[in-house]
Design an enzyme around this catalytic site. Sequence first.
Site, PDB file in Angstrom:
ATOM      1  N   ARG A  56      48.734  41.305  38.365  1.00 26.73           N
ATOM      2  CA  ARG A  56      49.120  41.097  39.762  1.00 26.73           C
ATOM      3  C   ARG A  56      50.347  42.134  40.127  1.00 26.73           C
ATOM      4  O   ARG A  56      51.317  41.833  39.435  1.00 26.73           O
ATOM      5  CB  ARG A  56      49.398  39.803  40.250  1.00 26.73           C
ATOM      6  CG  ARG A  56      50.137  39.469  41.486  1.00 26.73           C
ATOM      7  CD  ARG A  56      50.046  38.163  41.851  1.00 26.73           C
ATOM      8  NE  ARG A  56      48.720  37.506  41.887  1.00 26.73           N
ATOM      9  CZ  ARG A  56      48.359  36.286  42.404  1.00 26.73           C
ATOM     10  NH1 ARG A  56      49.435  35.489  42.666  1.00 26.73           N
ATOM     11  NH2 ARG A  56      47.101  35.966  42.753  1.00 26.73           N
ATOM     12  N   LYS A  80      38.885  28.701  34.432  1.00 29.83           N
ATOM     13  CA  LYS A  80      37.764  29.456  35.241  1.00 29.83           C
ATOM     14  C   LYS A  80      36.988  29.917  34.331  1.00 29.83           C
ATOM     15  O   LYS A  80      35.505  29.760  34.623  1.00 29.83           O
ATOM     16  CB  LYS A  80      38.598  30.671  36.011  1.00 29.83           C
ATOM     17  CG  LYS A  80      37.672  31.373  36.711  1.00 29.83           C
ATOM     18  CD  LYS A  80      38.314  32.456  37.317  1.00 29.83           C
ATOM     19  CE  LYS A  80      39.411  32.317  38.348  1.00 29.83           C
ATOM     20  NZ  LYS A  80      39.882  33.231  39.086  1.00 29.83           N
ATOM     21  N   LYS A  92      46.639  36.490  31.963  1.00 29.87           N
ATOM     22  CA  LYS A  92      47.018  37.020  33.412  1.00 29.87           C
ATOM     23  C   LYS A  92      48.222  37.911  33.135  1.00 29.87           C
ATOM     24  O   LYS A  92      48.990  37.917  32.113  1.00 29.87           O
ATOM     25  CB  LYS A  92      47.359  35.980  34.200  1.00 29.87           C
ATOM     26  CG  LYS A  92      47.083  36.626  35.674  1.00 29.87           C
ATOM     27  CD  LYS A  92      45.627  36.799  36.091  1.00 29.87           C
ATOM     28  CE  LYS A  92      45.772  36.997  37.713  1.00 29.87           C
ATOM     29  NZ  LYS A  92      44.256  36.998  38.202  1.00 29.87           N
ATOM     30  N   ASP A 127      43.916  42.696  40.314  1.00 24.64           N
ATOM     31  CA  ASP A 127      44.255  41.594  41.019  1.00 24.64           C
ATOM     32  C   ASP A 127      45.092  42.014  42.318  1.00 24.64           C
ATOM     33  O   ASP A 127      45.239  43.532  42.493  1.00 24.64           O
ATOM     34  CB  ASP A 127      45.237  40.759  40.294  1.00 24.64           C
ATOM     35  CG  ASP A 127      45.329  39.170  40.930  1.00 24.64           C
ATOM     36  OD1 ASP A 127      46.085  39.069  41.993  1.00 24.64           O
ATOM     37  OD2 ASP A 127      44.638  38.531  40.244  1.00 24.64           O
ATOM     38  N   SER A 158      36.145  43.930  42.386  1.00 24.86           N
ATOM     39  CA  SER A 158      35.559  42.742  42.124  1.00 24.86           C
ATOM     40  C   SER A 158      35.571  41.869  43.356  1.00 24.86           C
ATOM     41  O   SER A 158      35.253  40.516  43.357  1.00 24.86           O
ATOM     42  CB  SER A 158      35.799  41.912  40.853  1.00 24.86           C
ATOM     43  OG  SER A 158      37.358  41.809  41.164  1.00 24.86           O
ATOM     44  N   ALA A 270      39.337  31.274  48.087  1.00 24.89           N
ATOM     45  CA  ALA A 270      39.492  32.168  46.715  1.00 24.89           C
ATOM     46  C   ALA A 270      40.901  32.144  46.386  1.00 24.89           C
ATOM     47  O   ALA A 270      41.047  32.689  45.151  1.00 24.89           O
ATOM     48  CB  ALA A 270      39.122  33.692  47.337  1.00 24.89           C
TER      49      ALA A 270
END
Length: 363
Positions: A56, A80, A92, A127, A158, A270
């Site tokens: 991100r 997840k 992440k 992201d 994605s 989402a």
Amino acid sequence: MTTTSRHAVDGLFDDLEELTIGTHERVHLHRDAATGLRAIVAVHDTRLGPALGGTRFYPYASEGDALTDVLRLSEGMTYKAAAAGLDLGGGKAVIVGDPATLKSPELLRAYGRFVGSLGGRYITAGDVGISAEDLDVVGEETPYVVGRTAAAGGSGDSGFATAYGVFSAMRAAAAHTFGSADLSGLSVGVEGAGKVGFRLIGLLREQGARVVLTELGEDALRRATDAYPGLELAGSVVDADVDVYAPCALGGTLTHATATAVRARLVCGAANNQLLTADVEDRLVDRGITWVPDYVANAGGLVQVAGERDGSTVEQVRARVAGLEDRVADVLATARAEGTTAGAAAHALATRRLDTAGAPTAG
């Protein structure tokens, strides 16, 4: 290497390379003065496999905020992957700064070298603020990247897979809540028309659902209204008179206050980390509102990029994403049968996989 357990402070990148945080296996920090790169990679759990999660790129108000976000997001990726049945761990990354002004090929390559230095313990993807084209540049410096463009050997953005997974999850939740998986005739308040929300709007309208959109970004709003003529707009959809509230922007929109204001009977979207605190779900349940745990509903993108690693075909990946409908149905049925929340049922599903896994990935 310098380590510390302090993480609620700024100046993180001044003299640190790694943080010791009890909930995570490793938290790596990197600064590249030449490009302005300040990046954090958080590896939460690798018992099921290497940690895979997006990067991100965001203008956080502080470095402490960036760290808080990456810790929450990486933990969510663990659950997840586990809940989706994937042999991947949770990780992440965040890059601190405004991508509109800071992003450059040189910075992306510097970031690729940072990811590569971790030896495959962490695999990055896209992201917020990072596109498939950006990942092509990152991939010039490291093989530990998925989600690149098809021209570069990847599976592309994605966003559609994530949207299709949310759509499939919403069908299961609609059957649980309204008695039918048919979304035609339902009203859905979509919060955010980014690369996932935008595609979700298209899927919903194709099914005959009425869509009401909230979007603060002028460019994203213009794109959505140009693509979907007649799209209804609202200043907020949290408390709109809709059947389904679909948070598809940043997380934390469900607080005790907003959970009291929600008029929809179903929440499915989402966004990651939708609940500001876990007990917000209790308030939703008390009001008869179904919430689909975000890390189950939004796993479609992860399923897609995981398919790059095992050589799956497009058809196989699409079938697995569609299979999230059955997984959500199982979670909601378990919660109903056991008299618990959907969040608790999903957490138990993921925890069972983690508890039967082997040791963390070496590296």
